[in-house]
Design a protein around this motif. Structure first.
Motif, short mmCIF file in Angstrom:
data_model
loop_
_atom_site.label_atom_id
_atom_site.label_comp_id
_atom_site.label_asym_id
_atom_site.label_seq_id
_atom_site.Cartn_x
_atom_site.Cartn_y
_atom_site.Cartn_z
N PRO A 34 12.54 -50.67 69.53
CA PRO A 34 13.78 -50.92 70.43
C PRO A 34 12.82 -51.61 71.57
CG PRO A 34 13.67 -48.88 69.78
CD PRO A 34 12.53 -49.14 69.21
N THR A 38 12.95 -60.88 70.34
CA THR A 38 12.90 -61.43 69.06
C THR A 38 11.83 -62.38 69.15
OG1 THR A 38 14.67 -62.84 69.35
CG2 THR A 38 15.18 -60.61 68.20
N ILE A 72 19.34 -60.00 62.94
CA ILE A 72 19.45 -58.73 63.13
C ILE A 72 21.02 -58.53 62.61
CG2 ILE A 72 20.16 -57.23 65.23
CD1 ILE A 72 18.03 -59.00 66.72
N ASN A 73 21.27 -57.16 62.09
CA ASN A 73 22.35 -56.67 61.72
C ASN A 73 23.41 -57.70 60.63
OD1 ASN A 73 21.75 -54.39 63.06
ND2 ASN A 73 22.53 -54.95 64.91
N ASP A 74 24.50 -58.31 61.22
CA ASP A 74 25.31 -59.04 60.59
C ASP A 74 24.63 -60.47 60.10
OD1 ASP A 74 25.82 -59.69 63.26
OD2 ASP A 74 27.58 -60.55 62.78
N ARG A 85 16.98 -61.96 73.59
CA ARG A 85 17.55 -60.98 72.51
C ARG A 85 16.61 -60.12 72.27
NH1 ARG A 85 20.73 -62.16 67.69
NH2 ARG A 85 21.88 -59.91 67.45
N LEU A 87 15.67 -56.21 70.09
CA LEU A 87 16.05 -55.12 69.06
C LEU A 87 16.42 -53.83 69.87
CD1 LEU A 87 13.03 -55.41 66.65
CD2 LEU A 87 15.14 -56.82 66.74
N ASP A 91 19.46 -50.85 65.07
CA ASP A 91 19.74 -52.10 64.40
C ASP A 91 18.84 -52.28 63.20
OD1 ASP A 91 21.15 -53.47 66.51
OD2 ASP A 91 19.34 -54.18 67.76
N VAL A 93 16.64 -55.19 61.25
CA VAL A 93 16.22 -56.62 61.49
C VAL A 93 15.41 -57.14 60.09
CG1 VAL A 93 14.10 -55.63 62.55
CG2 VAL A 93 14.83 -58.00 63.07
N ILE A 117 18.28 -45.36 62.18
CA ILE A 117 19.25 -46.04 61.47
C ILE A 117 20.16 -45.25 60.76
CG2 ILE A 117 17.95 -48.40 61.79
CD1 ILE A 117 17.55 -48.26 58.62
N LEU A 229 26.86 -55.34 57.78
CA LEU A 229 25.30 -55.58 58.01
C LEU A 229 24.71 -56.21 56.59
CD1 LEU A 229 24.13 -51.87 58.76
CD2 LEU A 229 24.42 -53.73 60.23
#
Ligand code: MF3
Ligand code: CO
Length: 252
Positions: A34, A38, A72-74, A85, A87, A91, A93, A117, A229
């Motif tokens: 965290p 990026t 990341i994610n979606d 950006r 993390l 999340d 990644v 997660i 995701l």
């Protein structure tokens, strides 16, 4: 472009390209925490790649502005690293990277959790990884490409997940993208017959929700349309008469 069979010399160079990329991924995994930006992940990846006298193949590829795709994610694939950006705990990644060693390419992707997660996210990452291994059970001289595609799709769909259709795996060698295309879902045609010496980048991209994706305005970042995701797992694989050789994986 025809599908090429690599010579022993070419395979040796791709093994080296693959081994270096495996190291890159191992090092990047350690940096996933965290708070890291990026862009810092991208910088670290580029540094490691260059320290092995390799070239990051994604940098400037069709204008892509970085060495490591960070999604990341979606975000499904091709996320663009940014200083702004970061993390965050929880999340997931996906890191996608490619290197060129003496003119030969390797390409691999991994998806990691950031801190703790959800069980759901863990399962998506694990199923995506396993779908690759289900696929390569058929990666052997004499089999047809569709058997790999179908096995990946069947496995991922058995969990109710969406298998991305708009992006596919590919042949790889002295180019990042060579023939054949390698879909991750059931095909109507049997496609190519596999032969020893073919090198393939097999890369399932799996959404928890529906398979539809869209492109963001940066013209690179692919996201799941429903916001669910998404995970990505990829290795460069050498077809042989027996078990496939995973060029971008190795045990220390
Ligand atoms: N890793 C991607 C693939 O497997 C390529 C990334 S394209 C780039 O096809 F432009 F982002 F580099
Ligand atoms: Co690829």
């Amino acid at each position: 472009m025809a599908v090429t069979i690599k010579s022993d010399r070419e395979i040796e160079l791709m093994r080296e390209a693959g081994k270096i990329l495996a190291i890159v991924h191992k090092e990047l995994e350690k940096a996933i925490k965290p708070g890291i930006s990026t862009k810092d992940i991208d910088n670290l990846g580029e540094e490691i790649i260059r320290s092995y006298n390799c070239i990051p193949s994604f940098l400037n590829y069709n204008g892509y502005p970085a060495s490591i795709c960070v999604s990341i994610n979606d975000e499904v694939v091709h996320g663009i690293p940014s200083k702004e950006r970061f993390l965050m705990e929880g999340d997931i990644v996906s890191l996608d990277a490619g290197v060129i060693y003496k003119g030969y390419h390797s390409d691999a992707a991994r998806t990691h959790g950031v801190g703790e997660i959800s069980t759901q996210a863990k399962k998506l990452i694990e199923v995506t990884r396993q779908s690759f291994f289900e696929g390569i059970k058929y990666a052997k001289e004499g089999n047809h490409l569709f058997e790999i595609s179908e096995a990946i799709g069947r496995y991922a769909e058995s969990f109710g997940y969406g298998v991305v259709r708009d992006l596919v795996g590919h042949g790889i060698g002295s180019n990042l993208h060579e023939d054949p295309q390698i879909p991750n879902f059931k095909q109507r045609r049997r496609g190519l017959k596999l032969q020893a010496g073919m090198t393939l980048a097999i890369e399932p991209m799996i959404n928890i929700g529906r398979y539809d994706v869209e492109w963001l305005d940066d013209d690179w970042t692919v996201v799941s349309e429903d916001g669910s995701l998404s995970a990505h797992y990829e290795n460069t694989v050498l077809i042989t008469k027996g078990e496939p050789e995973l060029l971008t994986m190795y045990e220390e």
